[in-house]
Enzyme design. Structure first.
Site, PDB file in Angstrom:
ATOM      1  N   CYS A  49      -9.514  -7.840  -0.958  1.00  4.55           N
ATOM      2  CA  CYS A  49      -8.170  -6.950  -1.385  1.00  4.55           C
ATOM      3  C   CYS A  49      -8.395  -5.693  -0.733  1.00  4.55           C
ATOM      4  CB  CYS A  49      -8.125  -7.059  -2.824  1.00  4.55           C
ATOM      5  SG  CYS A  49      -6.859  -5.947  -3.515  1.00  4.55           S
ATOM      6  N   HIS A  59      -7.111  -3.111  -1.458  1.00  5.84           N
ATOM      7  CA  HIS A  59      -7.323  -1.776  -2.305  1.00  5.84           C
ATOM      8  C   HIS A  59      -8.808  -1.444  -2.662  1.00  5.84           C
ATOM      9  CE1 HIS A  59      -3.168  -2.519  -3.243  1.00  5.84           C
ATOM     10  NE2 HIS A  59      -3.262  -1.290  -3.942  1.00  5.84           N
ATOM     11  N   GLU A  64      -4.243   2.073  -7.977  1.00  4.14           N
ATOM     12  CA  GLU A  64      -2.836   2.674  -8.010  1.00  4.14           C
ATOM     13  C   GLU A  64      -2.422   3.885  -8.757  1.00  4.14           C
ATOM     14  OE1 GLU A  64       0.250   1.482  -5.838  1.00  4.14           O
ATOM     15  OE2 GLU A  64      -1.484   0.538  -4.748  1.00  4.14           O
ATOM     16  N   TYR A 106       0.809  -7.124  -6.532  1.00  2.00           N
ATOM     17  CA  TYR A 106       1.264  -8.466  -6.255  1.00  2.00           C
ATOM     18  C   TYR A 106       0.445  -9.536  -6.762  1.00  2.00           C
ATOM     19  CZ  TYR A 106       4.415  -7.092  -2.502  1.00  2.00           C
ATOM     20  OH  TYR A 106       5.566  -6.459  -1.906  1.00  2.00           O
ATOM     21  N   GLY A 107      -0.979  -9.173  -6.932  1.00  4.03           N
ATOM     22  CA  GLY A 107      -1.747 -10.138  -7.199  1.00  4.03           C
ATOM     23  C   GLY A 107      -1.803 -10.954  -8.610  1.00  4.03           C
ATOM     24  N   CYS A 138      -2.846  -7.146   3.604  1.00  3.76           N
ATOM     25  CA  CYS A 138      -2.925  -7.379   2.065  1.00  3.76           C
ATOM     26  C   CYS A 138      -3.184  -8.681   1.890  1.00  3.76           C
ATOM     27  CB  CYS A 138      -1.428  -7.055   1.479  1.00  3.76           C
ATOM     28  SG  CYS A 138      -1.172  -7.535  -0.402  1.00  3.76           S
ATOM     29  N   ASP A 143       1.534  -3.464   3.183  1.00  6.43           N
ATOM     30  CA  ASP A 143       0.747  -3.817   1.817  1.00  6.43           C
ATOM     31  C   ASP A 143       1.633  -3.436   0.670  1.00  6.43           C
ATOM     32  OD1 ASP A 143      -2.251  -4.069   0.805  1.00  6.43           O
ATOM     33  OD2 ASP A 143      -1.617  -2.340  -0.196  1.00  6.43           O
ATOM     34  N   SER A 144       1.052  -4.318  -0.509  1.00  7.38           N
ATOM     35  CA  SER A 144       1.730  -3.989  -1.750  1.00  7.38           C
ATOM     36  C   SER A 144       1.947  -2.483  -2.288  1.00  7.38           C
ATOM     37  CB  SER A 144       1.152  -4.914  -2.614  1.00  7.38           C
ATOM     38  OG  SER A 144      -0.194  -4.399  -2.987  1.00  7.38           O
TER      39      SER A 144
HETATM   40  N1  DGL Z   1      -3.835  -4.734  -1.694  1.00  8.28           N
HETATM   41  C1  DGL Z   1      -3.508  -6.256  -1.882  1.00  8.28           C
HETATM   42  C2  DGL Z   1      -4.519  -7.272  -1.366  1.00  8.28           C
HETATM   43  O1  DGL Z   1      -5.175  -6.833  -0.515  1.00  8.28           O
HETATM   44  C3  DGL Z   1      -2.826  -6.719  -3.248  1.00  8.28           C
HETATM   45  C4  DGL Z   1      -3.007  -5.971  -4.536  1.00  8.28           C
HETATM   46  C5  DGL Z   1      -1.984  -6.208  -5.314  1.00  8.28           C
HETATM   47  O2  DGL Z   1      -0.891  -5.969  -5.296  1.00  8.28           O
HETATM   48  O3  DGL Z   1      -2.375  -6.996  -6.459  1.00  8.28           O
HETATM   49  O4  DGL Z   1      -4.712  -8.173  -1.887  1.00  8.28           O
END
Ligand code: DGL
Length: 269
Positions: A186, A188, A154, A38-39, A69, A6-7
């Site tokens: 996502c 998160h 985060e 990452y998004g 992710c 995952d990110s």
């Molecule tokens: N947790 C990730 C997802 O499922 C990415 C969140 C991110 O890093 O923007 O999209």
């Protein structure tokens, strides 16, 4: 050994369910916390970051990697699965989270209106829309990008009133379309599962992404026993992060409810 990528911390919501369902295997969890979120990055950058993580995990001995992710699954999985992995790591495989979640939503929805909350790039990639339309021809998919949520999680701000207020603001427009099923697109957002369920109300089903992905993985391993190698000794999990190990450890312990040891690594080639 199975890799879970995952990110950042988000994939722990998937990992926790996988570990519960399949405790007999060894795992490496890798969170690229240093470069999360990452998004908000371009597809090229997300592909590159994900490829580096995939290289690391395969070279560390994983036979199968779960891209836990949504952003990496939307922006990098197809190319990795179809081109990079078969060439560079024949016999190894990589799986994502979009298809299992879309399949579960398509089976769950009665009124054929599904809401998707995701990062900006997952929403813009339309990966859930495409996947849901493969499953159900006439389906309405309403999406909401929630770019503020990942940084808040985060930063361990998931319980604060500010986060709750922002969450409500993201959910309100989705509710106006009367979905009966919600995909947390996502990982998160799993940290906010209870609040999200409360704001949608009891008639709207918010999918449990971790459980769905874990169940699908168990099915996959039954069909592909070559990836289901059990260890002879007690199964173990290695936790890796690209940012501060202590910070990762504290958050992961809070989420998993047990003591862990995290190690910092550098991903850059
Ligand atoms: N947790 C990730 C997802 O499922 C990415 C969140 C991110 O890093 O923007 O999209």
């Amino acid at each position: 050994m199975i890799g879970v990528f995952d990110s950042g911390f988000g994939g722990l919501t998937i990992f926790k369910a996988i570990e519960k369902k399949l405790p007999q295997f060894d795992y490496i969890y890798l969170g690229d916390n240093a470069r999360a979120p990452y998004g908000n990055h371009s597809q090229e950058v997300i592909y590159e970051y994900t490829r580096q993580a995939v290289d690391y995990l395969f070279q560390a001995g994983c036979d199968l990697i779960i891209l836990a992710c949504n952003t990496a699954s939307s922006e990098a999985l197809r190319k990795l699965q179809q081109e990079y992995v078969p060439k560079k790591y024949p016999g190894k495989n990589i799986l994502g989270v979009i298809r299992p979640l879309a399949e579960a939503a398509s089976l769950m929805t009665k009124n054929k209106v599904v809401a998707v909350m995701g990062t900006r790039s997952t929403v813009e990639s339309k990966s859930y829309i495409k996947e849901l339309q493969i499953q159900v021809r006439k389906i309405k998919v309403v999406q909401q990008a929630c770019p503020l949520l990942v940084p808040l999680i985060e930063e361990n701000w998931e319980k604060t009133p500010e986060t709750k207020m922002i969450l409500k603001k993201y959910i309100r427009p989705l509710k106006s379309h009367f979905p009966d099923t919600v995909i947390l697109g996502c990982t998160h957002y799993g940290w906010l599962q209870k609040d999200i369920e409360r704001y949608f109300g009891k008639n709207i089903k918010v999918l449990d992404s971790g459980k769905i992905v874990a169940d699908k993985l168990a099915e996959y391993l039954l069909k592909h026993p070559e990836y289901a190698k059990k260890t002879k000794s007690k199964p173990k999990t290695i936790f890796l992060t690209t940012d501060d190990a202590k910070r990762f450890q504290d958050s992961a312990e809070k989420y998993l409810g047990r003591k862990i040891k995290a190690v910092r690594i550098i991903l850059n080639n």
